[in-house]
Design a protein around this motif. Sequence first.
Motif, PDB file in Angstrom:
ATOM      1  N   ILE A  36      -5.983   5.556   5.990  1.00  0.00           N
ATOM      2  CA  ILE A  36      -5.037   6.064   6.982  1.00  0.00           C
ATOM      3  C   ILE A  36      -3.685   6.352   6.326  1.00  0.00           C
ATOM      4  N   LEU A  37      -3.195   5.422   5.517  1.00  0.00           N
ATOM      5  CA  LEU A  37      -1.905   5.603   4.865  1.00  0.00           C
ATOM      6  C   LEU A  37      -1.939   6.739   3.855  1.00  0.00           C
ATOM      7  N   GLN A  38      -3.029   6.879   3.128  1.00  0.00           N
ATOM      8  CA  GLN A  38      -3.164   7.993   2.187  1.00  0.00           C
ATOM      9  C   GLN A  38      -3.111   9.326   2.922  1.00  0.00           C
ATOM     10  N   GLU A  39      -3.785   9.402   4.066  1.00  0.00           N
ATOM     11  CA  GLU A  39      -3.769  10.628   4.860  1.00  0.00           C
ATOM     12  C   GLU A  39      -2.369  10.925   5.380  1.00  0.00           C
ATOM     13  N   MET A  40      -1.661   9.897   5.852  1.00  0.00           N
ATOM     14  CA  MET A  40      -0.280  10.087   6.307  1.00  0.00           C
ATOM     15  C   MET A  40       0.586  10.681   5.199  1.00  0.00           C
ATOM     16  N   TYR A  41       0.420  10.146   4.009  1.00  0.00           N
ATOM     17  CA  TYR A  41       1.206  10.620   2.876  1.00  0.00           C
ATOM     18  C   TYR A  41       0.896  12.079   2.561  1.00  0.00           C
ATOM     19  N   LEU A  69       0.823  -1.203   0.000  1.00  0.00           N
ATOM     20  CA  LEU A  69       0.000   0.000   0.000  1.00  0.00           C
ATOM     21  C   LEU A  69       0.863   1.260   0.000  1.00  0.00           C
ATOM     22  N   CYS A  70       1.902   1.282   0.829  1.00  0.00           N
ATOM     23  CA  CYS A  70       2.793   2.446   0.887  1.00  0.00           C
ATOM     24  C   CYS A  70       3.460   2.691  -0.461  1.00  0.00           C
ATOM     25  N   GLU A  71       3.903   1.608  -1.097  1.00  0.00           N
ATOM     26  CA  GLU A  71       4.560   1.745  -2.393  1.00  0.00           C
ATOM     27  C   GLU A  71       3.581   2.239  -3.457  1.00  0.00           C
ATOM     28  N   SER A  72       2.352   1.769  -3.398  1.00  0.00           N
ATOM     29  CA  SER A  72       1.344   2.199  -4.362  1.00  0.00           C
ATOM     30  C   SER A  72       0.986   3.667  -4.179  1.00  0.00           C
ATOM     31  N   ILE A  73       0.836   4.098  -2.935  1.00  0.00           N
ATOM     32  CA  ILE A  73       0.445   5.484  -2.647  1.00  0.00           C
ATOM     33  C   ILE A  73       1.553   6.462  -3.013  1.00  0.00           C
ATOM     34  N   THR A  74       2.800   6.110  -2.703  1.00  0.00           N
ATOM     35  CA  THR A  74       3.928   7.031  -2.929  1.00  0.00           C
ATOM     36  C   THR A  74       4.530   6.925  -4.320  1.00  0.00           C
ATOM     37  N   GLY A  75       4.301   5.789  -4.968  1.00  0.00           N
ATOM     38  CA  GLY A  75       4.962   5.559  -6.251  1.00  0.00           C
ATOM     39  C   GLY A  75       6.441   5.282  -6.106  1.00  0.00           C
ATOM     40  N   ARG A  76       6.854   4.840  -4.913  1.00  0.00           N
ATOM     41  CA  ARG A  76       8.264   4.566  -4.638  1.00  0.00           C
ATOM     42  C   ARG A  76       8.423   3.161  -4.070  1.00  0.00           C
ATOM     43  N   ARG A  77       9.569   2.572  -4.295  1.00  0.00           N
ATOM     44  CA  ARG A  77       9.868   1.266  -3.738  1.00  0.00           C
ATOM     45  C   ARG A  77      10.485   1.428  -2.351  1.00  0.00           C
ATOM     46  N   LEU A  78      10.053   0.599  -1.418  1.00  0.00           N
ATOM     47  CA  LEU A  78      10.627   0.601  -0.081  1.00  0.00           C
ATOM     48  C   LEU A  78      11.943  -0.177  -0.083  1.00  0.00           C
ATOM     49  N   LYS A  79      12.972   0.405   0.531  1.00  0.00           N
ATOM     50  CA  LYS A  79      14.244  -0.297   0.701  1.00  0.00           C
ATOM     51  C   LYS A  79      14.141  -1.143   1.970  1.00  0.00           C
ATOM     52  N   SER A  80      13.834  -2.412   1.820  1.00  0.00           N
ATOM     53  CA  SER A  80      13.581  -3.247   2.995  1.00  0.00           C
ATOM     54  C   SER A  80      14.563  -4.404   3.078  1.00  0.00           C
ATOM     55  N   SER A  81      14.767  -4.875   4.301  1.00  0.00           N
ATOM     56  CA  SER A  81      15.545  -6.086   4.552  1.00  0.00           C
ATOM     57  C   SER A  81      14.781  -6.929   5.550  1.00  0.00           C
ATOM     58  N   TYR A  82      15.138  -8.197   5.644  1.00  0.00           N
ATOM     59  CA  TYR A  82      14.386  -9.128   6.492  1.00  0.00           C
ATOM     60  C   TYR A  82      15.312  -9.791   7.501  1.00  0.00           C
ATOM     61  N   VAL A  83      14.871  -9.832   8.762  1.00  0.00           N
ATOM     62  CA  VAL A  83      15.564 -10.545   9.830  1.00  0.00           C
ATOM     63  C   VAL A  83      14.635 -11.642  10.310  1.00  0.00           C
ATOM     64  N   ASP A  84      15.117 -12.864  10.354  1.00  0.00           N
ATOM     65  CA  ASP A  84      14.242 -13.992  10.661  1.00  0.00           C
ATOM     66  C   ASP A  84      13.767 -14.001  12.109  1.00  0.00           C
ATOM     67  N   ASP A  85      14.530 -13.399  13.005  1.00  0.00           N
ATOM     68  CA  ASP A  85      14.163 -13.383  14.428  1.00  0.00           C
ATOM     69  C   ASP A  85      13.102 -12.317  14.680  1.00  0.00           C
ATOM     70  N   ASN A  86      11.944 -12.764  15.163  1.00  0.00           N
ATOM     71  CA  ASN A  86      10.895 -11.804  15.517  1.00  0.00           C
ATOM     72  C   ASN A  86      11.218 -11.148  16.839  1.00  0.00           C
ATOM     73  N   ARG A  87      10.573 -10.033  17.106  1.00  0.00           N
ATOM     74  CA  ARG A  87      10.742  -9.362  18.395  1.00  0.00           C
ATOM     75  C   ARG A  87      10.108 -10.222  19.486  1.00  0.00           C
ATOM     76  N   SER A  88      10.795 -10.302  20.607  1.00  0.00           N
ATOM     77  CA  SER A  88      10.358 -11.181  21.694  1.00  0.00           C
ATOM     78  C   SER A  88       8.968 -10.800  22.180  1.00  0.00           C
ATOM     79  N   GLY A  89       8.067 -11.783  22.223  1.00  0.00           N
ATOM     80  CA  GLY A  89       6.710 -11.551  22.701  1.00  0.00           C
ATOM     81  C   GLY A  89       5.785 -10.934  21.673  1.00  0.00           C
TER      82      GLY A  89
END
Length: 356
Positions: A341-346, A293-313
Amino acid sequence: MSVVIITGSAGLIGSEAVRFFASLGMNVVGLDNDMRRYFFGDEASTRWNRSLLERQVRGYTHLELDIRDAAAVDEVFQRYGAEVALVIHTAAQPSHDWAARDPFVDFGVNANGTLNLLEAARHHCPDAPFIFTSTNKVYGDTPNALPLIELEQRWEIDPAHPYAAAGIPETMSIDQSKHSLFGASKVAADVLVQEYGRYFGMPTACFRGGCLTGPNHSGTQLHGFLAYLMKCTMTGTPYTIFGYKGKQVRDNIHSSDLIAAFYAFFQQPRVAAVYNIGGGQASNCSMLEAIALCESITGRRLKSSYVDDNRSGDHIWYISDLTRFRSDYPDWNITRDVPRILQEMYEVNQERWAAV
């Protein structure tokens, strides 16, 4: 003229409450010392929002006060006394990860600070409704034991389970689960607010929120999921996804919808009320869905990375069952879903976040 005391008044929920209740002609006293900056750094400071409130909101008085200071809190409540018609307590240390760094500060703010406010209210304005922004983290990781099914973009609860239709109710146990230290300090505060209602007969309410969000959120990596995600997408800041394949699901409630719920309670208060509150089935998303949704609203790609460990709890799937609150206050409803909500934030933050 009646007075509303609001803690965390420059934060997302606090500032929304300031503007709403001031618009009703009430005087608002805000308690906020920008601890969010101490917790999360300059990017999370709420000073910009405080400045706006002081310039724009008639009848607003800002006090830079630490709620851990019992004497200072009592002095404020003594000063306004019987004029206080409502107390809204939103100030908190809100991060799992930060709480583990300094448990004493976390517990001091979340638990001891709440106790200071309750005692001051009991002595000086016991009939004023006391609204506490609790959290769904009081349930610890119990929601992770629900029968969940992995779909392409999200985790979802088994359609045969009783929670599938409406979400997680207030009857879920808060015991025998892993909360994180933040969750534990909020449990302490939540139970205190209930007890001041039951034991002293005060009109108190615990609103156990899902993700509280809106355009005025000073989101950071450790707190403020949707706001920080949109900010990263808009500014090109790298974003890290923590665990669960990015398919973890949260319900998201706009700050104005939450304040509308507070107002409903203010008009018809109850004693020791407990409500799960969030976007419910009308407003929820997975991390992957929010990124798209963020990428669609902004027209930009998110620079993301993934960590397999979730936050505790951390929760895999959490959607609030709003049945109890809607039963007590049938005129209230969710008015904004995640895409809106995301459109309004943008739209609201293009100028502010462009400077990042």
